[in-house]
Design an enzyme around this catalytic site. Structure first.
Site, PDB file in Angstrom:
ATOM      1  N   HIS A 403       0.829  -1.206   0.000  1.00  0.00           N
ATOM      2  CA  HIS A 403       0.000   0.000   0.000  1.00  0.00           C
ATOM      3  C   HIS A 403       0.868   1.263   0.000  1.00  0.00           C
ATOM      4  O   HIS A 403       0.706   2.140  -0.864  1.00  0.00           O
ATOM      5  CB  HIS A 403      -0.902  -0.024   1.242  1.00  0.00           C
ATOM      6  CG  HIS A 403      -1.786   1.170   1.393  1.00  0.00           C
ATOM      7  ND1 HIS A 403      -3.130   1.141   1.133  1.00  0.00           N
ATOM      8  CD2 HIS A 403      -1.526   2.451   1.781  1.00  0.00           C
ATOM      9  CE1 HIS A 403      -3.662   2.327   1.341  1.00  0.00           C
ATOM     10  NE2 HIS A 403      -2.692   3.144   1.747  1.00  0.00           N
ATOM     11  N   GLU A 404       1.776   1.343   0.965  1.00  0.00           N
ATOM     12  CA  GLU A 404       2.572   2.568   1.093  1.00  0.00           C
ATOM     13  C   GLU A 404       3.536   2.762  -0.071  1.00  0.00           C
ATOM     14  O   GLU A 404       3.785   3.889  -0.492  1.00  0.00           O
ATOM     15  CB  GLU A 404       3.325   2.574   2.426  1.00  0.00           C
ATOM     16  CG  GLU A 404       2.428   2.585   3.655  1.00  0.00           C
ATOM     17  CD  GLU A 404       1.414   3.726   3.672  1.00  0.00           C
ATOM     18  OE1 GLU A 404       1.679   4.786   3.045  1.00  0.00           O
ATOM     19  OE2 GLU A 404       0.356   3.571   4.309  1.00  0.00           O
ATOM     20  N   HIS A 407       1.756   4.398  -2.831  1.00  0.00           N
ATOM     21  CA  HIS A 407       1.874   5.854  -2.699  1.00  0.00           C
ATOM     22  C   HIS A 407       3.230   6.317  -3.218  1.00  0.00           C
ATOM     23  O   HIS A 407       3.331   7.320  -3.939  1.00  0.00           O
ATOM     24  CB  HIS A 407       1.767   6.251  -1.225  1.00  0.00           C
ATOM     25  CG  HIS A 407       0.391   6.224  -0.657  1.00  0.00           C
ATOM     26  ND1 HIS A 407      -0.674   6.882  -1.223  1.00  0.00           N
ATOM     27  CD2 HIS A 407      -0.096   5.636   0.470  1.00  0.00           C
ATOM     28  CE1 HIS A 407      -1.757   6.707  -0.487  1.00  0.00           C
ATOM     29  NE2 HIS A 407      -1.439   5.944   0.544  1.00  0.00           N
ATOM     30  N   HIS A 410       3.355   6.345  -6.919  1.00  0.00           N
ATOM     31  CA  HIS A 410       2.551   7.448  -7.443  1.00  0.00           C
ATOM     32  C   HIS A 410       3.369   8.740  -7.406  1.00  0.00           C
ATOM     33  O   HIS A 410       3.449   9.485  -8.392  1.00  0.00           O
ATOM     34  CB  HIS A 410       1.283   7.584  -6.593  1.00  0.00           C
ATOM     35  CG  HIS A 410       0.244   8.490  -7.178  1.00  0.00           C
ATOM     36  ND1 HIS A 410      -1.004   8.647  -6.630  1.00  0.00           N
ATOM     37  CD2 HIS A 410       0.252   9.302  -8.264  1.00  0.00           C
ATOM     38  CE1 HIS A 410      -1.706   9.490  -7.344  1.00  0.00           C
ATOM     39  NE2 HIS A 410      -0.957   9.918  -8.349  1.00  0.00           N
TER      40      HIS A 410
END
Length: 617
Positions: A403-404, A407, A410
């Site tokens: 998940h992180e 980020h 992105h």
């Protein structure tokens, strides 16, 4: 290509993760190198003082924007450069403090950064009012005359759009100067929760455990129901001692938001929040409405959970244990390997960029005393993304890693493609890449499952992610709506009132009246545990993001032509297009019911598959 059995696949992936043979690769570092921002604390302080000294120069640019296209560009370039300098200062200080909230030097540095933020914002508060005074025609003429203004086009457009909600230059300066005071309640909450609370100790499996925020998240998954109840009682008992204090801090945040909405001529706080990124209020309202329509599916999940755990009834502390026990432990390197393997459908360029950033020594990975709980990613333009974790070796930690770093990717993709001025992306887009990585990881792990129980574990995990990210975050979003509505009506928001608002939603969502799940009153203070409420109207975007992530991940996984390119273009766009419009350009209208209905349908499909596996035993 045929998927390999899990053990061999893991070994191969470890080699990929670390750029070579898994047998000879060095482990990933577990503490970050903030020297990428500043060589040491003294350099940070020198940079802070230098920016502070330059603030009068920024203030002196007031009144120059309309002289010519060149003068407009000169001013905007100077403020962009100062913005980036402040970003570095703020990120360095906030990341330091999150690793040890009890460290007084870290606290002081964080406070200095906050003070600087107020002074800096005040020094440039004249900017948007002056842009708006120039008008669309003059701005358009300047844009045509000077191509160097192109990178500022989105800021200029957005500033003109918000003219009716912008106060006078002097008032904007006053509001900006008060920013550190307005944000102080969040700081109080952070210190109360992470430093000052005396968390209880309980004995679990013969070992003393301190039930703080990090341990609570782990121990609530314990297979022994009596232990789970003990954990919940201890944790929420500790929080409950400070219900009044948490009520004051969160109540102040809600009141501040409501007051600011009135000052800026918005009908409500939610309208103000959404308008900042041009998100139609229909997105929020449609999400809440569709989630309520989908509650029968959520209740179906709870009944399946009760059946699989073999429980006579269901309580709130029964949500978190895995439906199927898995005793595997995952190192940080395992998490990196699995994340790389799962994101293979995103292409070699994505994978190469991920390998590079993983080696940049920008991750703080392991729990520690007074370290903030949870996980986050923070980025500074021109520097690899920083990732903050509390890795504990379970599969939840693997999912959080994916998940992180979603980020992080992105941020890395946007920074690689966009100028600084449009590299930053709105919260509405921020959770899509992270959640898409979780979806891809889930799909990969389901495909790697070599036994019925492994498959059931992964399906159950996917089901719980939908529960926690779609339904739970929508419930949080509705809590924020209701709390702000109460404040707008002039109601006092103390701890008890907030607990009452939250408790009603908790019971409605979990089917308390219908006998689906019993919500014990002492757990209704859970709202005080959620730090995201101190960033009003943030949490609903987890629900919209998993909706968008499922859409993109399933298209990519199915090999839909152009799906991967479409998705990576969205991420690489940063903030160059307003977020709602960016998703529409990518083929997804989040103001319509269909995307949310697809999530509920997906959840039912997972339960159909699980029930078929259970029946075939």
């Amino acid at each position: 290509m045929k998927r390999l059995p899990f053990p061999r696949a893991l070994v191969l992936c470890l080699g990929l993760a670390l750029g070579g043979s898994a047998l000879h690769a060095e482990p990933l570092p577990t503490t970050w190198n903030l020297g990428l921002l500043y060589a040491n604390d003294n350099d940070w302080d020198a940079a802070r003082k230098a920016l502070l000294a330059d603030l009068p120069k920024l203030a002196a640019l007031k009144g120059t924007l309309g002289r010519s296209a060149k003068s407009l560009r000169t001013a905007l370039d100077a403020i962009s450069e100062a913005n980036l300098r402040f970003d570095r200062l703020h990120v360095y200080a906030s990341m330091q403090q999150s690793t040890d909230n009890r460290n007084p030097a870290y606290q002081e540095r964080s406070n200095l950064a906050s003070q600087l933020g107020g002074e800096y914002s005040s020094a440039v508060a004249w900017l948007d009012p002056e842009i708006q005074s120039l008008g669309e025609a003059k701005i358009a003429a300047f844009m045509k005359a000077d191509p160097g203004l192109k990178k500022h086009a989105e800021h200029l457009r957005n500033s003109l759009r918000q003219a009716r909600h912008t106060l006078s230059a002097d008032t904007e300066a006053a509001v900006a100067a008060l920013a550190p005071v307005r944000s102080a309640t969040g700081d109080v909450r952070t210190l109360l929760f992470n430093v000052d609370t005396q968390w209880p100790q309980i004995t679990v499996d013969g070992k003393a455990e301190r039930v703080d925020g990090t341990k609570y998240a782990l121990l609530r998954q314990h297979p022994d129901r009596a232990v789970r109840k003990q954990v919940f009682d201890a944790f929420f008992g500790a929080i409950g001692q400070y219900e009044n204090t948490y009520g004051v801090t969160l109540g102040n945040v809600v009141q501040d938001d409501t007051t600011m909405a009135k000052l800026r001529h918005y009908p409500s706080a939610v309208a103000m929040s959404l308008d900042g990124n041009e998100i139609p209020e229909a997105v929020y309202r449609t999400l809440v409405a569709e989630v309520h329509k989908g509650l029968p599916t959520l209740h179906r999940y709870f009944k399946l959970r009760q059946k699989m755990l073999g429980l006579p009834d269901l309580h709130y502390y029964d949500i978190y244990p895995a439906l199927v026990t898995q005793k595997k432990e995952y190192s940080l390197d395992d998490a990196a390997a699995l994340t790389l393997a799962a994101t293979a459908p995103l292409g070699e360029d994505y994978q190469n960029l991920l390998r590079t950033t993983l080696k940049a020594n920008t991750m703080h990975a392991l729990p520690g005393p007074a370290k903030s709980g949870g996980a986050y990613q923070d980025g500074v333009y021109g520097v690899p993304p920083f990732v903050f974790l509390n890795h504990q070796g379970d599969f939840e930690s693997v999912s959080t890693f994916a998940h992180e770093w979603g980020h992080g990717m992105h941020t890395a993709l946007a920074n690689r493609t966009q100028p600084y001025e449009t590299a930053g992306y709105a919260l509405f887009l921020a959770e899509i890449a992270s959640t898409a990585n979780e979806v891809l990881l889930s799909q990969y792990m389901q495909g790697q499952a070599v036994s019925r129980d492994e498959k059931l574990f992964q399906l159950g995990y996917a089901l719980e992610r939908l529960r926690g990210t779609f339904f739970r975050q929508a419930m949080f979003g509705e809590f924020e709506l209701n709390a702000h509505d109460a404040a707008q009506k002039g109601e006092a928001l103390n701890g008890k009132r907030l607990t009452d608002i939250y408790c009603k939603l908790l019971k409605d969502y979990h089917g308390d009246a219908a006998g689906v799940m019993k919500i014990d009153p002492q757990y209704c203070q859970e709202w005080a545990f959620i730090p995201h409420f101190y960033r009003p109207f943030y949490v609903y975007q987890y629900a919209t993001s998993i909706t968008a992530a499922l859409h993109f991940a399933e298209d990519i996984g199915a090999g839909k032509p152009g799906a991967r390119e479409n998705y990576l273009k969205l991420l690489s766009g940063g903030g160059s297009v307003a977020p709602y419009q960016a998703l529409k350009n990518a083929g997804l209208d989040m103001a319509t019911p269909a995307p949310y209905q697809a999530v509920v349908k997906r959840m039912d499909a997972i339960m159909d598959e699980m029930e078929a596996l259970l029946a075939a035993k």
